[in-house]
Design an enzyme around this catalytic site. Structure first.
Site, PDB file in Angstrom:
ATOM      1  N   LYS A   1       4.605   4.325   6.102  1.00  0.00           N
ATOM      2  CA  LYS A   1       3.765   3.149   5.896  1.00  0.00           C
ATOM      3  C   LYS A   1       3.585   2.344   7.179  1.00  0.00           C
ATOM      4  O   LYS A   1       3.153   1.192   7.140  1.00  0.00           O
ATOM      5  CB  LYS A   1       4.371   2.280   4.787  1.00  0.00           C
ATOM      6  CG  LYS A   1       4.426   3.001   3.440  1.00  0.00           C
ATOM      7  CD  LYS A   1       4.901   2.083   2.341  1.00  0.00           C
ATOM      8  CE  LYS A   1       4.924   2.814   0.998  1.00  0.00           C
ATOM      9  NZ  LYS A   1       5.296   1.924  -0.112  1.00  0.00           N
TER      10      LYS A   1
ATOM     11  N   PRO B   1       0.818  -1.216   0.000  1.00  0.00           N
ATOM     12  CA  PRO B   1       0.000   0.000   0.000  1.00  0.00           C
ATOM     13  C   PRO B   1       0.853   1.268   0.000  1.00  0.00           C
ATOM     14  O   PRO B   1       1.939   1.312   0.562  1.00  0.00           O
ATOM     15  CB  PRO B   1      -0.800  -0.118   1.296  1.00  0.00           C
ATOM     16  CG  PRO B   1      -0.821  -1.568   1.602  1.00  0.00           C
ATOM     17  CD  PRO B   1       0.488  -2.108   1.113  1.00  0.00           C
TER      18      PRO B   1
ATOM     19  N   ASN C   1       5.079   2.259  -5.537  1.00  0.00           N
ATOM     20  CA  ASN C   1       5.352   2.176  -6.973  1.00  0.00           C
ATOM     21  C   ASN C   1       4.399   3.014  -7.811  1.00  0.00           C
ATOM     22  O   ASN C   1       4.781   3.558  -8.841  1.00  0.00           O
ATOM     23  CB  ASN C   1       5.308   0.718  -7.429  1.00  0.00           C
ATOM     24  CG  ASN C   1       6.080   0.497  -8.706  1.00  0.00           C
ATOM     25  OD1 ASN C   1       7.154   1.054  -8.908  1.00  0.00           O
ATOM     26  ND2 ASN C   1       5.533  -0.314  -9.596  1.00  0.00           N
TER      27      ASN C   1
ATOM     28  N   ARG D   1      10.741  -3.636  -8.820  1.00  0.00           N
ATOM     29  CA  ARG D   1       9.361  -3.243  -9.091  1.00  0.00           C
ATOM     30  C   ARG D   1       9.210  -3.005 -10.596  1.00  0.00           C
ATOM     31  O   ARG D   1      10.183  -2.679 -11.283  1.00  0.00           O
ATOM     32  CB  ARG D   1       8.996  -1.943  -8.343  1.00  0.00           C
ATOM     33  CG  ARG D   1       9.079  -2.037  -6.827  1.00  0.00           C
ATOM     34  CD  ARG D   1       7.965  -2.879  -6.250  1.00  0.00           C
ATOM     35  NE  ARG D   1       8.004  -2.900  -4.790  1.00  0.00           N
ATOM     36  CZ  ARG D   1       8.683  -3.780  -4.054  1.00  0.00           C
ATOM     37  NH1 ARG D   1       9.428  -4.709  -4.665  1.00  0.00           N
ATOM     38  NH2 ARG D   1       8.645  -3.738  -2.741  1.00  0.00           N
TER      39      ARG D   1
END
Length: 289
Positions: free
Chosen positions: A51, A2, A167, A252
């Site tokens: 986060k 997330p 990302n 990623r």
């Protein structure tokens, strides 16, 4: 994983539901925490740091949780059916009015509130910190500029530089700046603008579950290039490309338009795309932001 705005919204909703209320049920089902019972404790605050989430109690302790890839917190009215299997629940915090259930929370720790910095002190400035000011911006810039030889896309994802980007926003910031994700940090013409843009995009979505960088919420219209590999660029009609960026577990998928985002890339831009018609991409992006 997330993005910071998702974690921020989760913390905000948990704060509204739990803060100032006593727990009638406080189960921690994580293997390292099963012996702790939080029933009877009053929740003072729930806050996000990048986060990370901290639920703070009146006994001077905090419950730390990190959503990682598949974790989530759900809110229910007491007696409502849960939307995920009970065996995935790692925390159940229930007041007389609401039940907060943390599912698939792999990273959890119960620690003194005064020691929270042990878990987040290494992070760069939180882009969604309500107290963000010029000092935070200056520190983010200092950390950004020390990564001179690192690729822009990787610097934006580095939580030690500034906390909160994932990302999606890394991809969209690079597009809106008109820079390839593989541009070296030392070649970014205006690092303060990159930091300001990253914060602005997160702020625009912080208080809603939908994430949009285009200003539109319609399905399929929410992003410029993220998760649009092989589709036409909204600005110049060139095919959006994809490639891995980063190594190992940190790799990623990067999305970029080779025409709108000139610069280094994993493979050369094809002549076919080079011949496509010119585009007012720069003007359109700047008008939107």
């Amino acid at each position: 994983m997330p993005e910071g705005d998702t974690v921020y919204l989760t913390g905000k909703r948990l704060h509204v539901a739990l803060s100032g209320r006593s727990l009638v049920r406080g189960e921690l089902r994580h293997p390292r925490l099963v012996e702790h019972d939080l029933a009877g404790r009053t929740v003072l605050d729930v806050a996000s740091v990048g986060k990370h989430l901290f639920t703070r109690f009146d006994d001077g302790r905090s419950l730390h949780s990190h959503l990682r890839l598949d974790g989530s917190w759900h809110l229910y009215r007491p007696g409502m059916s849960w939307q995920r299997p009970a065996h995935q629940a790692r925390a159940v915090l229930e007041t007389a009015e609401r039940t907060a259930v943390g599912f698939s929370l792999h990273d959890m720790e119960l620690l003194p509130t005064g020691e929270e910095a042990r878990l987040v002190g290494h992070l760069g400035p939180d882009l969604l910190d309500p107290a963000w000011d010029e000092t935070h911006a200056a520190e983010a810039l200092r950390r950004f500029t020390t990564r001179r030889s690192s690729e822009l896309g990787l610097v934006l994802l580095e939580q030690r530089v500034m906390a909160g980007l994932g990302n999606l926003y890394k991809t969209e910031v690079c597009f809106l700046l008109g820079l390839s994700p593989w541009t070296l940090a030392r070649d970014v013409p205006d690092p303060p603008a990159a930091i300001a843009l990253a914060r602005e995009l997160l702020l625009r979505n912080a208080d809603r579950p939908q994430q949009s960088t285009t200003g539109e919420l319609a399905r399929g219209r929410q992003t410029w290039v993220f998760e649009r590999g092989g589709q036409r660029c909204r600005c110049c009609s060139t095919r959006i490309r994809t490639a891995e960026q980063g190594d190992g577990v940190y790799a990623r998928i990067a999305y970029w338009c080779p025409r709108c985002q000139p610069g280094p890339s994993p493979r050369p831009v094809s002549p076919r795309n080079e011949r496509r018609r010119p585009s007012p991409v720069g003007d359109e992006r700047r008008q939107r932001w």
